[in-house]
Structures are given as C-alpha cells and as structure tokens.
Write a protein that holds these residues in place. Structure first.
Motif, PDB file in Angstrom:
ATOM      1  N   ARG A 140      30.099  28.470  70.897  1.00  0.00           N
ATOM      2  CA  ARG A 140      30.055  27.493  71.999  1.00  0.00           C
ATOM      3  C   ARG A 140      31.009  26.332  71.723  1.00  0.00           C
ATOM      4  NH1 ARG A 140      26.495  26.512  76.293  1.00  0.00           N
ATOM      5  NH2 ARG A 140      27.585  25.059  77.659  1.00  0.00           N
ATOM      6  N   CYS A 141      31.095  25.899  70.458  1.00  0.00           N
ATOM      7  CA  CYS A 141      32.050  24.849  70.102  1.00  0.00           C
ATOM      8  C   CYS A 141      33.482  25.289  70.426  1.00  0.00           C
ATOM      9  CB  CYS A 141      31.941  24.509  68.616  1.00  0.00           C
ATOM     10  SG  CYS A 141      30.418  23.688  68.119  1.00  0.00           S
ATOM     11  N   LEU A 142      33.785  26.552  70.132  1.00  0.00           N
ATOM     12  CA  LEU A 142      35.108  27.094  70.443  1.00  0.00           C
ATOM     13  C   LEU A 142      35.343  27.112  71.947  1.00  0.00           C
ATOM     14  CD1 LEU A 142      35.078  30.053  67.895  1.00  0.00           C
ATOM     15  CD2 LEU A 142      36.785  28.242  67.914  1.00  0.00           C
ATOM     16  N   ALA A 143      34.325  27.553  72.694  1.00  0.00           N
ATOM     17  CA  ALA A 143      34.462  27.641  74.150  1.00  0.00           C
ATOM     18  C   ALA A 143      34.654  26.263  74.779  1.00  0.00           C
ATOM     19  CB  ALA A 143      33.237  28.337  74.736  1.00  0.00           C
ATOM     20  N   GLU A 144      34.053  25.232  74.178  1.00  0.00           N
ATOM     21  CA  GLU A 144      34.151  23.878  74.716  1.00  0.00           C
ATOM     22  C   GLU A 144      35.413  23.154  74.260  1.00  0.00           C
ATOM     23  OE1 GLU A 144      32.246  22.584  76.915  1.00  0.00           O
ATOM     24  OE2 GLU A 144      30.613  24.055  76.964  1.00  0.00           O
ATOM     25  N   GLY A 145      36.238  23.821  73.439  1.00  0.00           N
ATOM     26  CA  GLY A 145      37.506  23.230  73.022  1.00  0.00           C
ATOM     27  C   GLY A 145      37.405  22.217  71.899  1.00  0.00           C
ATOM     28  N   LEU A 146      36.321  22.259  71.117  1.00  0.00           N
ATOM     29  CA  LEU A 146      36.163  21.299  70.025  1.00  0.00           C
ATOM     30  C   LEU A 146      36.805  21.764  68.722  1.00  0.00           C
ATOM     31  CD1 LEU A 146      32.488  20.008  70.469  1.00  0.00           C
ATOM     32  CD2 LEU A 146      34.617  19.012  71.275  1.00  0.00           C
ATOM     33  N   VAL A 147      37.272  23.013  68.681  1.00  0.00           N
ATOM     34  CA  VAL A 147      37.894  23.549  67.473  1.00  0.00           C
ATOM     35  C   VAL A 147      39.377  23.763  67.735  1.00  0.00           C
ATOM     36  CG1 VAL A 147      37.908  25.456  65.810  1.00  0.00           C
ATOM     37  CG2 VAL A 147      35.731  24.648  66.764  1.00  0.00           C
ATOM     38  N   ILE A 240      31.818  22.118  61.939  1.00  0.00           N
ATOM     39  CA  ILE A 240      31.679  22.962  60.753  1.00  0.00           C
ATOM     40  C   ILE A 240      31.919  24.410  61.184  1.00  0.00           C
ATOM     41  CG2 ILE A 240      30.154  23.682  58.876  1.00  0.00           C
ATOM     42  CD1 ILE A 240      28.539  21.049  59.519  1.00  0.00           C
ATOM     43  N   VAL A 241      32.961  25.032  60.652  1.00  0.00           N
ATOM     44  CA  VAL A 241      33.278  26.410  61.044  1.00  0.00           C
ATOM     45  C   VAL A 241      32.657  27.432  60.091  1.00  0.00           C
ATOM     46  CG1 VAL A 241      35.369  25.828  62.316  1.00  0.00           C
ATOM     47  CG2 VAL A 241      35.519  26.339  59.878  1.00  0.00           C
ATOM     48  N   ASP A 242      32.266  26.987  58.896  1.00  0.00           N
ATOM     49  CA  ASP A 242      31.516  27.872  57.999  1.00  0.00           C
ATOM     50  C   ASP A 242      30.839  27.035  56.925  1.00  0.00           C
ATOM     51  OD1 ASP A 242      30.389  30.176  57.077  1.00  0.00           O
ATOM     52  OD2 ASP A 242      32.257  31.190  56.607  1.00  0.00           O
ATOM     53  N   ARG A 267      35.788  37.023  61.722  1.00  0.00           N
ATOM     54  CA  ARG A 267      34.811  36.992  62.815  1.00  0.00           C
ATOM     55  C   ARG A 267      35.306  36.246  64.045  1.00  0.00           C
ATOM     56  NH1 ARG A 267      28.817  36.548  59.957  1.00  0.00           N
ATOM     57  NH2 ARG A 267      29.205  38.081  58.337  1.00  0.00           N
ATOM     58  N   PHE A 268      36.186  35.269  63.860  1.00  0.00           N
ATOM     59  CA  PHE A 268      36.612  34.455  65.002  1.00  0.00           C
ATOM     60  C   PHE A 268      38.130  34.460  65.198  1.00  0.00           C
ATOM     61  CE2 PHE A 268      32.598  32.700  63.506  1.00  0.00           C
ATOM     62  CZ  PHE A 268      31.852  32.672  64.685  1.00  0.00           C
TER      63      PHE A 268
END
Length: 462
Positions: A140-147, A240-242, A267-268
């Motif tokens: 969801r963080c990725l989808a919201e553009g935070l990463v 935090i990505v991992d 995974r991503f």
C-alpha cells in the motif's frame, strides 16, 4: 430562605430514572475524524488474510477467533505502545475507538488475554502471517507513492531480550538435557545449532531462558542479553521496506543487509541505486558485494585502518597501477605481491630491500623495518569507489538521510515503548519487530496521506 430556594431551583440535577430498553448508538459517530485509527483503518487491508491462512485451519471442530480481529488488536497494541496482552484486551473492551477499529460492536465480546495469546502464538508463527501483513502494508505504501526506490538506508538497534542478566552461564559450560521437555526458545536454539553448516564458537555468556539472545553491552553501561532489529528504509518518506531480527552481534547485523536487499528485490522488484549506512557496513566484503554483485553505490564510510596518523607515509601516498598490479612509492619504486591472498582476503605488496636501504624517505616510510609493506584488500577496487563517492554532494545528502532510520529507532523505543522484548527466542523477536515495523508504516501513511488539522498532524507524526 427564599434565596436558597431560588439557587436550589436553578441547580441542575441528573435524573437517575429507569434505563431505556433500547439504545440508538452508532460507534462510527463517536470516533473523531482526526483520530489516528481513522487513517490507519483506511490503509490496512486484511481482505485476503483468510485466504492466506485457510490451509492452516481445520475443517472440523469449533470455530476459532477471527484472525483479522487478532491482527487488528495487535496493530492497536503496537501503534499505541500497549505492551501487555492482558491490558490490550482490557483497553479494546473499554475504548470505543479501539472497538470500532477492531470491528467490534458494543455488545461483542473481546477475547480474553489467554485465548488471545494462545491463538497469536499458535496460528501466526508457523505460517509467516506477520510478514504477510507487513508486506501487504508495504504494498500500500508503494501504491500511495511513498517509496521512491532510489535510496535505501540501513541500520540496526539493540533491544533488550526478556532474559534476566543474572541467570546465565559461560557458553562453554552451557548444556541442556535433550531427553527432558525443553522450552520453545531453548528448543529453537538447539535446532539452529544442529542446522548450522559450521561449528560456532561458544559465546562468552549464555542465558538459560533465552539462549539465542546475545550478551552485549552499550558503552558505559552494564552488559545484558539482547537482539537487534535491522531496518532497511526508503529515504523518500522513511518507509520501512524490510526488517530482520538478529542476535545483537555486528557480523549478523551486517549479513542481514544482504538478506533484506535481496528479499526486497525479489518480492517487490526494488533495487536502490545507493545504499546508506555507517562504518559497520563499510567492510571490504560488504563493499565488494554492493559494487561488484549488486551494482549499488555504497554511500558508506570505508572501514580503513591503513592510513597513519603519526606523520609517516600512508597508503594514499603510494600510487596504484592496476594494469601492472603494483604500487609505486613516492620515489617511483615498485611494491609487488606474490598474488596469493592471506586468510582474510588480503594481498601483501612489498618493496625491494635494496630500494629502501638507501632511500632518503626511509625515516618517514618504514623507519622500524627493512622494507615497506602495504596490505591491499581483494575488494580494494570497491573500497576505492566508496572513497570517491564520499567526496560528492550526493554522499553529503545521504549522510543527512541516514538520520531518518535513527529517528525510527528513537520512535520505536520512546513512543511505541519497544525497549525490551516480551517474547523470547529469535522467532519471538522476529514477530515483535515485524509488528512494530508494520505499525510504524501505518502511522507514517496516516500522517502523510490523511487530511487533518495541524494539531492532529503533529500528534500522528510522533
């Protein structure tokens, strides 16, 4: 008197009449729009949780507690620093916002703490459910553009284990009777020893209750048993990505970096162009892995002991010639190697005795030896890349970005109150660190993406 009668007549009184038979009460109306759980609820999607867990549940017997309820209760506990499972169940029972977030009505029963604990440890540990939830939140963080995916920062922080520092013994003397019943942390520790590819040197001190915890000490303080939580974060918004749990041992912490970078890429499909870390990650092997294997810019200080501080000539005063595989001293004389690395992957380059004997710089170069020796790491080319990067503006910016991971650790210990673990064993530490990282990412999304008043924004950012 008349005056007293008038005052008494104007004084309001709460009537304690008969309670109504029916109430018109909607929890939704009683949770403020600015409440942090409003934002967290918007970004926590557990719609596929039941499908993920279906293979691990029996088709017969009594229905269990809804796993989504357990996850929501755990999110509440870790987001608001409620460390006790007993107290968490009490708070969910009493707090309307917590009930609303957990999808419980006013009359719905909250699991008692023993049932909650049994389901949490029995259901989630063996099927990686907490990692599944963490990665769903990260999606969801990725989808919201935070990463951003361009820059990652790595660091580790020591967290005290649930082990009494007085109840330990020297590692060489530690032994358990494998024929008698063993606690889960001891059983996991012994299984890890059996599965290890190479025999491990006995630690200085071993806890009898949590033997996987590392005996460690902060500067100026007493030694204690601890684990390390290792964070890999994206520097755009501090997501935090991992996260990886290890014993509080520097070698394990550095090795966790490879595990996390590889896992996030697998995974991503995320691989940073630069990786930011402190000197602990500037070893020759780690820099070689970043530069040669992964193609990542190492924004890391080089762990270098070759430079001298006594005014004598250091390695930087010698010119390296890669084509000839030799160093040239300031007088132009060569230093050659046999080509055979030592046990720690180091090549030794030596000057000629006759060249040094009559050299006018000998007093500043090798006053106490007959000739000059220079040690060069097998991964020295990668170390040179890191040294060159350290002179750039991007590197200076990376040093500022590294503070974001340090702020997350401060938040973890001071706001989420995770300064001491409640679960034992490496698996227990992994569970706690995954839940804490999930809570921090959810709070970060709520703080960044929800419309809010200035007061609410300040409260969520803490």
């Amino acid at each position: 008197s008349n005056a007293n009668a008038e005052i008494a007549a104007m004084m309001g009184r709460q009537e304690a009449g008969q309670a109504p038979l029916f109430y018109a009460f909607n929890l939704e109306d009683h949770v403020p729009a600015s409440h942090m759980l409003r934002g967290i609820d918007q970004f926590l999607d557990l719609g596929e949780l039941h499908q993920h867990l279906a293979p691990h549940y029996s088709h017969t017997g009594r229905p269990s507690i809804d796993p989504a309820l357990l996850i929501r209760m755990l999110v509440v506990g870790y987001c608001f620093g409620i460390r006790s499972e007993r107290r968490l169940c009490e708070e969910v029972h009493l707090n309307l916002a917590y009930r609303w977030f957990c999808r419980l009505g006013l009359e719905d029963a909250v699991p008692d703490h023993s049932t909650f604990s049994k389901n949490r440890h029995g259901r989630f540990r063996d099927n990686d459910t907490l990692r599944y939830v963490f990665e769903k939140v990260l999606e969801r963080c990725l989808a919201e553009g935070l990463v951003g995916g361009e820059g990652f920062a790595i660091d580790a922080s020591v967290i005290k284990a649930d082990a009494n520092r007085q109840k330990g013994m020297p590692g060489a003397d530690a032994a358990w009777d494998r024929e008698s019943p063993l606690t889960r942390p001891v059983r996991e520790y012994l299984e890890a020893l059996d599965e290890a590819e190479a025999p491990r040197t006995p630690p200085k001190n071993v806890s009898l209750t949590d033997p996987a915890a590392q005996w460690t000490a902060a500067p100026g303080g007493p030694a204690f048993y601890a684990y390390s939580t290792n964070y890999l974060i994206d520097v755009k918004a501090g997501v935090i990505v991992d996260v990886e749990a290890t014993p509080a041992y520097r070698t394990d912490e550095v090795e966790a970096t490879r595990t996390m970078v590889d896992r996030v890429e697998q995974r991503f499909d995320l691989k940073p162009t630069r990786l930011i870390g402190d000197t602990a990650y500037g070893t020759s092997e780690m820099l070689g892995w970043m530069v040669d294997e992964k193609g990542i810019e190492p924004h890391v200080p080089v762990w270098d002991k070759a430079e001298r501080k006594d005014g004598s000539l250091g390695r930087s005063d010698f010119r390296w010639d890669a084509d000839a595989d030799e160093y040239r001293c300031p007088q132009g004389k060569p230093l050659l190697s046999s080509g055979k690395p030592t046990a720690d992957n180091t090549l030794i380059y030596r000057s000629n005795l006759h060249d040094c004997a009559g050299c006018e710089l000998k007093a500043r170069c090798c006053p106490n030896t007959t000739h000059r020796r220079i040690a060069r790491q097998v991964n020295e080319a990668a170390r040179d890349v890191a040294r060159q990067l350290s002179k750039t503006k991007r590197y200076a910016q990376s040093r500022r970005h590294r503070k974001k991971v340090e702020m997350l650790f401060a938040h973890l210990k001071r706001i989420l109150r995770l300064d001491r673990l409640r679960l034992r064993g490496l698996k227990g530490a992994r569970d706690e660190f995954l839940l804490a990282a999930t809570a921090q990412n959810l709070r970060r999304m709520a703080a960044w993406l929800m419309p809010k008043s200035p007061e609410a924004a300040m409260a969520m950012a803490l």
